[in-house]
Write a protein that holds these residues in place. Sequence first.
Motif, mmCIF file in Angstrom:
data_model
loop_
_atom_site.group_PDB
_atom_site.id
_atom_site.type_symbol
_atom_site.label_atom_id
_atom_site.label_comp_id
_atom_site.label_asym_id
_atom_site.label_seq_id
_atom_site.Cartn_x
_atom_site.Cartn_y
_atom_site.Cartn_z
ATOM 1 N N THR A 1 -9.373 -5.795 2.259
ATOM 2 C CA THR A 1 -8.036 -6.031 2.775
ATOM 3 C C THR A 1 -7.800 -7.517 2.902
ATOM 4 O O THR A 1 -8.735 -8.307 3.052
ATOM 5 N N ARG B 1 -9.700 1.339 2.414
ATOM 6 C CA ARG B 1 -8.842 0.174 2.607
ATOM 7 C C ARG B 1 -9.543 -0.933 3.355
ATOM 8 O O ARG B 1 -9.273 -2.097 3.128
ATOM 9 N N ARG C 1 6.361 -3.538 9.802
ATOM 10 C CA ARG C 1 6.381 -2.292 9.026
ATOM 11 C C ARG C 1 7.599 -2.258 8.115
ATOM 12 O O ARG C 1 7.506 -1.901 6.942
ATOM 13 N N PRO D 1 -8.471 5.777 4.469
ATOM 14 C CA PRO D 1 -8.481 4.633 5.378
ATOM 15 C C PRO D 1 -9.790 3.857 5.346
ATOM 16 O O PRO D 1 -9.804 2.657 5.555
ATOM 17 N N ASP E 1 2.182 1.805 2.871
ATOM 18 C CA ASP E 1 1.378 2.669 3.733
ATOM 19 C C ASP E 1 2.131 3.958 4.050
ATOM 20 O O ASP E 1 2.200 4.407 5.188
ATOM 21 N N GLU F 1 1.448 3.093 -1.602
ATOM 22 C CA GLU F 1 0.225 2.499 -1.054
ATOM 23 C C GLU F 1 0.538 1.192 -0.329
ATOM 24 O O GLU F 1 0.069 0.961 0.788
ATOM 25 N N ARG G 1 -2.510 10.323 1.197
ATOM 26 C CA ARG G 1 -2.565 8.982 1.773
ATOM 27 C C ARG G 1 -3.848 8.328 1.276
ATOM 28 O O ARG G 1 -4.836 8.997 1.038
#
Length: 127
Positions: free
Chosen positions: A45, A41, A69, A38, A95, A92, A35
């Motif tokens: 953003t 990111r 989502r 975090p 997510d 990516e 992943r």
Amino acid sequence: MYHVPDSHGAYAHVHDLGSTGFPPDYLDYLECHKRPDPDARTAMTTTITFDFDASAFGALRLAPGEFAREMRIAAAVQWYAEGVVSQGKAAELADLTRAELLEELRRRKVPACQVTADELAAEIHGG
């Protein structure tokens, strides 16, 4: 950056999987299940806002968060299907891990391999 479990089950930040000493098959597994970091990111953003009539959520039977989502995943899958983004970039954007993206592609009947038969033949025959 990768989040890799150490021998105690805690996760460490690793820049180079080759430096971990894990066997190659586990490194492949980690690559497929990574992943994005975090913390990375939050550095850059952008927030995009869409206005929808409340009935749009009811049409899909989704709460607003689930709707957002689903839009994110649907856009990433579509852009991957069109060849606009790679699998990694689609994961990516959605997510998701690569493995989760592959499952989404299967569920939505989108080929995971975006190479045409002609491109594959040319690659096989050195063209």
